[in-house]
Design a protein around this motif. Structure first.
Motif, mmCIF file in Angstrom:
data_model
loop_
_atom_site.group_PDB
_atom_site.id
_atom_site.type_symbol
_atom_site.label_atom_id
_atom_site.label_comp_id
_atom_site.label_asym_id
_atom_site.label_seq_id
_atom_site.Cartn_x
_atom_site.Cartn_y
_atom_site.Cartn_z
ATOM 1 N N ALA A 1 -15.462 -7.509 3.542
ATOM 2 C CA ALA A 1 -15.718 -6.381 2.654
ATOM 3 C C ALA A 1 -15.106 -5.101 3.218
ATOM 4 N N ALA A 2 -15.145 -4.936 4.530
ATOM 5 C CA ALA A 2 -14.589 -3.724 5.146
ATOM 6 C C ALA A 2 -13.079 -3.646 4.928
ATOM 7 N N GLU A 3 -12.388 -4.776 5.009
ATOM 8 C CA GLU A 3 -10.940 -4.782 4.794
ATOM 9 C C GLU A 3 -10.606 -4.444 3.346
ATOM 10 N N VAL A 4 -11.391 -4.957 2.421
ATOM 11 C CA VAL A 4 -11.180 -4.632 1.011
ATOM 12 C C VAL A 4 -11.416 -3.143 0.777
ATOM 13 N N ALA A 5 -12.491 -2.615 1.339
ATOM 14 C CA ALA A 5 -12.810 -1.197 1.152
ATOM 15 C C ALA A 5 -11.695 -0.300 1.676
ATOM 16 N N THR A 6 -11.092 -0.684 2.787
ATOM 17 C CA THR A 6 -10.031 0.138 3.384
ATOM 18 C C THR A 6 -8.857 0.293 2.442
ATOM 19 N N ARG A 7 -8.413 -0.799 1.833
ATOM 20 C CA ARG A 7 -7.255 -0.669 0.943
ATOM 21 C C ARG A 7 -7.609 0.031 -0.368
ATOM 22 N N LEU A 8 -8.827 -0.171 -0.855
ATOM 23 C CA LEU A 8 -9.230 0.534 -2.065
ATOM 24 C C LEU A 8 -9.363 2.038 -1.820
ATOM 25 N N ASP A 9 -9.839 2.389 -0.658
ATOM 26 C CA ASP A 9 -9.981 3.811 -0.332
ATOM 27 C C ASP A 9 -8.619 4.512 -0.301
ATOM 28 N N ARG A 10 -7.564 3.778 0.053
ATOM 29 C CA ARG A 10 -6.229 4.376 0.030
ATOM 30 C C ARG A 10 -5.846 4.770 -1.397
ATOM 31 N N ILE A 11 -6.151 3.909 -2.352
ATOM 32 C CA ILE A 11 -5.833 4.214 -3.741
ATOM 33 C C ILE A 11 -6.687 5.371 -4.243
ATOM 34 N N ILE A 12 -7.963 5.352 -3.915
ATOM 35 C CA ILE A 12 -8.855 6.431 -4.349
ATOM 36 C C ILE A 12 -8.371 7.775 -3.812
ATOM 37 N N SER A 13 -7.927 7.799 -2.572
ATOM 38 C CA SER A 13 -7.407 9.042 -1.995
ATOM 39 C C SER A 13 -6.191 9.541 -2.770
ATOM 40 N N LYS A 14 -5.297 8.621 -3.139
ATOM 41 C CA LYS A 14 -4.118 9.005 -3.924
ATOM 42 C C LYS A 14 -4.528 9.570 -5.284
ATOM 43 N N ILE A 15 -5.505 8.930 -5.925
ATOM 44 C CA ILE A 15 -5.957 9.388 -7.245
ATOM 45 C C ILE A 15 -6.558 10.780 -7.159
ATOM 46 N N ARG A 16 -7.364 11.024 -6.149
ATOM 47 C CA ARG A 16 -7.998 12.338 -6.019
ATOM 48 C C ARG A 16 -6.940 13.420 -5.788
ATOM 49 N N GLU A 17 -5.887 13.092 -5.050
ATOM 50 C CA GLU A 17 -4.809 14.062 -4.845
ATOM 51 C C GLU A 17 -4.108 14.384 -6.168
ATOM 52 N N ILE A 18 -3.919 13.373 -6.996
ATOM 53 C CA ILE A 18 -3.259 13.569 -8.295
ATOM 54 C C ILE A 18 -4.129 14.402 -9.224
ATOM 55 N N ARG B 1 -16.655 1.739 -4.472
ATOM 56 C CA ARG B 1 -16.068 2.692 -3.540
ATOM 57 C C ARG B 1 -15.831 4.051 -4.203
ATOM 58 N N TRP B 2 -15.558 4.060 -5.501
ATOM 59 C CA TRP B 2 -15.339 5.320 -6.226
ATOM 60 C C TRP B 2 -16.534 6.252 -6.071
ATOM 61 N N ILE B 3 -17.729 5.699 -6.146
ATOM 62 C CA ILE B 3 -18.926 6.537 -6.034
ATOM 63 C C ILE B 3 -19.506 6.543 -4.615
ATOM 64 N N GLY B 4 -18.739 6.022 -3.665
ATOM 65 C CA GLY B 4 -19.133 6.122 -2.260
ATOM 66 C C GLY B 4 -20.075 5.055 -1.765
ATOM 67 N N PHE B 5 -20.250 3.976 -2.521
ATOM 68 C CA PHE B 5 -21.131 2.902 -2.098
ATOM 69 C C PHE B 5 -20.408 1.977 -1.117
ATOM 70 N N GLU B 6 -21.124 1.524 -0.093
ATOM 71 C CA GLU B 6 -20.630 0.412 0.704
ATOM 72 C C GLU B 6 -20.616 -0.830 -0.185
ATOM 73 N N LEU B 7 -19.687 -1.739 0.046
ATOM 74 C CA LEU B 7 -19.585 -2.895 -0.843
ATOM 75 C C LEU B 7 -20.813 -3.785 -0.781
ATOM 76 N N GLY B 8 -21.541 -3.755 0.324
ATOM 77 C CA GLY B 8 -22.750 -4.566 0.426
ATOM 78 C C GLY B 8 -23.940 -4.010 -0.334
ATOM 79 N N MET B 9 -23.846 -2.784 -0.830
ATOM 80 C CA MET B 9 -24.958 -2.206 -1.586
ATOM 81 C C MET B 9 -25.032 -2.867 -2.964
ATOM 82 N N ARG B 10 -26.245 -3.169 -3.387
ATOM 83 C CA ARG B 10 -26.423 -3.867 -4.658
ATOM 84 C C ARG B 10 -26.155 -2.918 -5.829
#
Length: 231
Positions: free
Chosen positions: A143-160, A188-197
């Motif tokens: 889950a941590a590896e998935v979150a890392t790559r998704l966070d990269r996209i989210i960062s790009k979107i927020r910059e745009i 991840r968009w709303i800041g949840f860890e992937l393990g959160m229900r």
């Protein structure tokens, strides 16, 4: 009552249409499974309702598209936008492994019951059943590896989107991808860890919407309902 968040940029999460493995419930990561004829119809039906000038997804208001490299996602993009529109928005379209489906490793092509049975045979999960959000996939991604790559996209979107939070310019973003990864993205968009229900469903060919509260880039939110009349 006025819409206090009118004009706020949006992110559209679009799941590819049905495949044969979608029907059977098999975990489909790197396997390049095509859409079924019904899957193509699902995407076309969504297009008729929400894509076009003045509709919810207005191509003239798009700033960027993130598209999974898998055939099923590529075909969904082709159905959603006609050839002329694809040419017009081509410069904004980014095909990226960062939005590919979860890497399932040993679990590719299996059903949940088969995964859990196999793990039990290997002496795993003695206290509770396997849960991808907590346990990840053997020889696949955590889950941590998935979150890392998704966070990269989210960062790009927020910059745009950050400079245009009041609708000064059309900066909507589209993500065309897969069931698990899009639900992970929403967490991840709303800041949840992937393990959160946070139980979520996104049908094949369906569209989810994310945005922000109060025109503030640091207040990401789910957009639970949209006016089908468009902007």
């Amino acid at each position: 009552m006025p819409d206090k968040d009118a004009g706020t940029p949006r992110v559209f999460l679009i799941r590819h249409g049905e495949t044969e493995w979608t029907i059977s419930g098999r975990y489909t990561g790197r396997s390049d499974i095509p859409l079924t004829p019904h899957g193509e119809e699902q995407v076309a039906a969504s297009r008729e309702v929400i894509v076009g000038p003045g509709k919810i997804i207005d191509p003239s208001r798009l700033a960027h598209l993130f598209i999974s490299p898998r055939t099923r996602a590529q075909r969904t993009f082709e159905i959603l936008f006609d050839e002329k529109t694809r040419k017009e928005i081509g410069a904004q379209a980014e095909i990226t492994e960062d939005i590919r489906e979860w890497e399932y490793g040993l679990y590719e092509g299996l059903l949940t019951a088969q995964i859990r049975a196999g793990r039990k045979e290997r002496g795993l999960d003695t206290e509770r059943p396997w849960n991808i959000w907590h346990d990840g996939c053997e020889e696949g991604e955590t889950a941590a590896e998935v979150a890392t790559r998704l966070d990269r996209i989210i960062s790009k979107i927020r910059e745009i989107q950050a400079p245009y939070m009041h609708g000064e310019k059309g900066v909507d973003v589209i993500i065309i991808a897969h069931g698990h990864i899009l639900r992970a993205f929403a967490k991840r968009w709303i800041g949840f860890e992937l393990g959160m229900r946070l139980p979520m469903m996104l049908e094949p060919g369906a569209v989810g919407v994310l945005s922000y509260e109060h025109h503030k880039v640091d207040e990401p939110a789910f957009l639970l309902g949209v006016n089908m009349g468009g902007t």
